[in-house]
Design a protein around this motif. Structure first.
Motif, PDB file in Angstrom:
ATOM      1  N   PHE A   1     -71.709  32.374 -30.124  1.00  0.00           N
ATOM      2  CA  PHE A   1     -72.145  33.011 -28.884  1.00  0.00           C
ATOM      3  C   PHE A   1     -72.260  34.509 -29.113  1.00  0.00           C
ATOM      4  CE2 PHE A   1     -70.186  29.142 -27.187  1.00  0.00           C
ATOM      5  CZ  PHE A   1     -71.133  28.749 -26.257  1.00  0.00           C
ATOM      6  N   ARG A   2     -73.288  35.100 -28.530  1.00  0.00           N
ATOM      7  CA  ARG A   2     -73.418  36.556 -28.490  1.00  0.00           C
ATOM      8  C   ARG A   2     -73.019  36.985 -27.087  1.00  0.00           C
ATOM      9  NH1 ARG A   2     -77.903  39.204 -31.830  1.00  0.00           N
ATOM     10  NH2 ARG A   2     -76.268  38.718 -33.324  1.00  0.00           N
ATOM     11  N   VAL A   3     -72.061  37.906 -27.013  1.00  0.00           N
ATOM     12  CA  VAL A   3     -71.520  38.359 -25.732  1.00  0.00           C
ATOM     13  C   VAL A   3     -71.932  39.814 -25.534  1.00  0.00           C
ATOM     14  CG1 VAL A   3     -69.433  38.635 -24.345  1.00  0.00           C
ATOM     15  CG2 VAL A   3     -69.561  36.799 -26.052  1.00  0.00           C
ATOM     16  N   TYR A   4     -72.903  40.004 -24.627  1.00  0.00           N
ATOM     17  CA  TYR A   4     -73.441  41.335 -24.331  1.00  0.00           C
ATOM     18  C   TYR A   4     -72.693  41.943 -23.156  1.00  0.00           C
ATOM     19  CZ  TYR A   4     -77.762  39.760 -26.659  1.00  0.00           C
ATOM     20  OH  TYR A   4     -78.688  39.288 -27.543  1.00  0.00           O
TER      21      TYR A   4
ATOM     22  N   TYR B   1     -69.741  31.507 -15.300  1.00  0.00           N
ATOM     23  CA  TYR B   1     -70.741  30.755 -14.546  1.00  0.00           C
ATOM     24  C   TYR B   1     -71.717  30.181 -15.552  1.00  0.00           C
ATOM     25  CZ  TYR B   1     -69.189  33.412 -10.462  1.00  0.00           C
ATOM     26  OH  TYR B   1     -68.444  33.983  -9.457  1.00  0.00           O
ATOM     27  N   ARG B   2     -72.006  28.893 -15.447  1.00  0.00           N
ATOM     28  CA  ARG B   2     -73.086  28.338 -16.250  1.00  0.00           C
ATOM     29  C   ARG B   2     -74.359  28.981 -15.728  1.00  0.00           C
ATOM     30  NH1 ARG B   2     -72.418  22.608 -15.934  1.00  0.00           N
ATOM     31  NH2 ARG B   2     -73.681  22.709 -14.069  1.00  0.00           N
ATOM     32  N   SER B   3     -75.280  29.337 -16.613  1.00  0.00           N
ATOM     33  CA  SER B   3     -76.462  30.079 -16.205  1.00  0.00           C
ATOM     34  C   SER B   3     -77.719  29.477 -16.818  1.00  0.00           C
ATOM     35  CB  SER B   3     -76.313  31.545 -16.641  1.00  0.00           C
ATOM     36  OG  SER B   3     -77.393  32.308 -16.196  1.00  0.00           O
ATOM     37  N   ASN B   4     -78.863  29.934 -16.293  1.00  0.00           N
ATOM     38  CA  ASN B   4     -80.148  29.531 -16.851  1.00  0.00           C
ATOM     39  C   ASN B   4     -80.784  30.722 -17.568  1.00  0.00           C
ATOM     40  OD1 ASN B   4     -81.095  31.190 -14.816  1.00  0.00           O
ATOM     41  ND2 ASN B   4     -81.897  29.535 -13.555  1.00  0.00           N
ATOM     42  N   ASP B   5     -82.043  30.585 -17.964  1.00  0.00           N
ATOM     43  CA  ASP B   5     -82.719  31.665 -18.694  1.00  0.00           C
ATOM     44  C   ASP B   5     -82.913  32.920 -17.864  1.00  0.00           C
ATOM     45  OD1 ASP B   5     -82.868  30.221 -21.027  1.00  0.00           O
ATOM     46  OD2 ASP B   5     -84.864  29.419 -20.612  1.00  0.00           O
TER      47      ASP B   5
ATOM     48  N   LYS C   1     -76.728  29.635 -21.658  1.00  0.00           N
ATOM     49  CA  LYS C   1     -76.230  30.942 -21.252  1.00  0.00           C
ATOM     50  C   LYS C   1     -75.104  30.777 -20.239  1.00  0.00           C
ATOM     51  CE  LYS C   1     -80.617  33.431 -21.828  1.00  0.00           C
ATOM     52  NZ  LYS C   1     -81.302  32.517 -22.664  1.00  0.00           N
ATOM     53  N   PHE C   2     -74.178  31.726 -20.294  1.00  0.00           N
ATOM     54  CA  PHE C   2     -73.092  31.812 -19.327  1.00  0.00           C
ATOM     55  C   PHE C   2     -72.976  33.260 -18.886  1.00  0.00           C
ATOM     56  CE2 PHE C   2     -71.928  28.314 -22.139  1.00  0.00           C
ATOM     57  CZ  PHE C   2     -71.666  27.296 -21.226  1.00  0.00           C
ATOM     58  N   ILE C   3     -72.486  33.467 -17.704  1.00  0.00           N
ATOM     59  CA  ILE C   3     -72.136  34.799 -17.224  1.00  0.00           C
ATOM     60  C   ILE C   3     -70.617  34.815 -17.129  1.00  0.00           C
ATOM     61  CG2 ILE C   3     -72.283  36.431 -15.304  1.00  0.00           C
ATOM     62  CD1 ILE C   3     -75.020  35.108 -14.656  1.00  0.00           C
ATOM     63  N   TYR C   4     -70.011  35.826 -17.720  1.00  0.00           N
ATOM     64  CA  TYR C   4     -68.554  35.961 -17.712  1.00  0.00           C
ATOM     65  C   TYR C   4     -68.199  37.194 -16.894  1.00  0.00           C
ATOM     66  CZ  TYR C   4     -63.849  36.935 -19.494  1.00  0.00           C
ATOM     67  OH  TYR C   4     -62.502  37.210 -19.606  1.00  0.00           O
TER      68      TYR C   4
ATOM     69  N   LYS D   1     -62.988  45.753 -10.845  1.00  0.00           N
ATOM     70  CA  LYS D   1     -63.860  46.584 -11.685  1.00  0.00           C
ATOM     71  C   LYS D   1     -65.208  45.906 -11.925  1.00  0.00           C
ATOM     72  CE  LYS D   1     -61.051  49.981 -13.065  1.00  0.00           C
ATOM     73  NZ  LYS D   1     -61.308  51.376 -12.945  1.00  0.00           N
ATOM     74  N   ASN D   2     -65.220  44.578 -11.824  1.00  0.00           N
ATOM     75  CA  ASN D   2     -66.432  43.768 -11.972  1.00  0.00           C
ATOM     76  C   ASN D   2     -67.109  43.952 -13.331  1.00  0.00           C
ATOM     77  OD1 ASN D   2     -68.063  41.763 -10.835  1.00  0.00           O
ATOM     78  ND2 ASN D   2     -69.623  43.251 -10.278  1.00  0.00           N
ATOM     79  N   TRP D   3     -66.348  43.692 -14.393  1.00  0.00           N
ATOM     80  CA  TRP D   3     -66.925  43.698 -15.729  1.00  0.00           C
ATOM     81  C   TRP D   3     -67.753  42.428 -15.875  1.00  0.00           C
ATOM     82  CZ3 TRP D   3     -66.822  47.875 -18.615  1.00  0.00           C
ATOM     83  CH2 TRP D   3     -65.796  48.797 -18.449  1.00  0.00           C
ATOM     84  N   VAL D   4     -69.043  42.571 -16.170  1.00  0.00           N
ATOM     85  CA  VAL D   4     -69.929  41.414 -16.308  1.00  0.00           C
ATOM     86  C   VAL D   4     -70.479  41.378 -17.733  1.00  0.00           C
ATOM     87  CG1 VAL D   4     -72.018  40.280 -15.462  1.00  0.00           C
ATOM     88  CG2 VAL D   4     -70.544  41.511 -13.862  1.00  0.00           C
ATOM     89  N   PHE D   5     -70.325  40.214 -18.368  1.00  0.00           N
ATOM     90  CA  PHE D   5     -70.809  40.001 -19.720  1.00  0.00           C
ATOM     91  C   PHE D   5     -71.781  38.827 -19.718  1.00  0.00           C
ATOM     92  CE2 PHE D   5     -66.647  41.916 -20.007  1.00  0.00           C
ATOM     93  CZ  PHE D   5     -66.788  42.880 -20.991  1.00  0.00           C
ATOM     94  N   LEU D   6     -72.850  38.960 -20.489  1.00  0.00           N
ATOM     95  CA  LEU D   6     -73.825  37.890 -20.641  1.00  0.00           C
ATOM     96  C   LEU D   6     -73.520  37.180 -21.943  1.00  0.00           C
ATOM     97  CD1 LEU D   6     -76.981  39.921 -19.563  1.00  0.00           C
ATOM     98  CD2 LEU D   6     -75.405  38.614 -18.125  1.00  0.00           C
TER      99      LEU D   6
END
Length: 189
Positions: free
Chosen positions: A6-9, A50-54, A93-96, A102-107
């Motif tokens: 996985f690549r975590v951006y 969260y499970r995600s789409n494109d 894709k997942f959203i973490y 602080k709402n840190w969001v990683f793709l």
């Protein structure tokens, strides 16, 4: 046994990312802990996948625990949900989201599937780090932890200008007083 990469951006900056390899039989809790380790965050806050789409739309939630909020469907729990059970396609894709304040969001994007696991790697593992990650509390920049120690030691955060007390007296010397008196009396030099 399949190994997933996985690549975590970081959501705000795709040039900052971490690659993580994990076995498909491992759990989301393992991925959660490895992401925190990769970005040098503590493990003190709430988190969810969260499970995600494109299009990066949030789907089914895989949560650290059931939180006090309304859910459209009950969340899956990280400790009980394997990575493989939530993979729907080859570029899943997942959203973490970490620390809801602080709402840190990683793709999180699946970039490779391998059937060969290495006996030299303890899974999950961080296989690549790119870019300077954010500091969880404050700013890190390029100066790193040594600057933080120096900042604390010398209290560089204060509003002081960093000058010593020598020469800070409010009294003027007798030469300065004479010069000032001479100017005010109109004497020529």
């Amino acid at each position: 046994m399949a190994v997933l990469k996985f690549r975590v951006y970081l959501e705000e900056d795709e040039s900052i990312y971490r690659d993580i390899v994990i076995k498909h039989t491992q759990y989301f809790i393992d991925l959660h802990k490895t992401i925190l380790q990769a970005y040098e965050f503590d493990n003190k806050h709430q988190a969810t996948f969260y499970r995600s789409n494109d299009n990066w739309l949030r789907g089914r939630e895989i949560s650290l625990e059931k939180y006090d909020k309304t859910y459209q469907a009950p969340p899956l729990l990280m400790e009980e949900t394997t990575i493989a059970s939530e993979i729907r396609d080859t570029n899943q894709k997942f959203i973490y989201v970490y620390d809801f304040n602080k709402n840190w969001v990683f793709l999180v994007e699946l970039i490779n599937v391998s059937k060969e696991e290495s006996s030299k790697i303890a899974y999950p593992s961080i296989s690549r780090k790119e870019g300077v990650g954010p500091m969880q509390y404050g700013t890190r920049g390029l100066l790193g932890p040594k600057f933080a120690e120096m900042e604390e030691k010398y209290d560089l955060q204060g509003n002081e200008e960093g000058f010593g007390e020598e020469g800070d007296s409010d009294t003027t010397s007798s030469d300065e007083e004479t010069f000032t008196d001479d100017i005010s009396s109109g004497e020529d030099y």
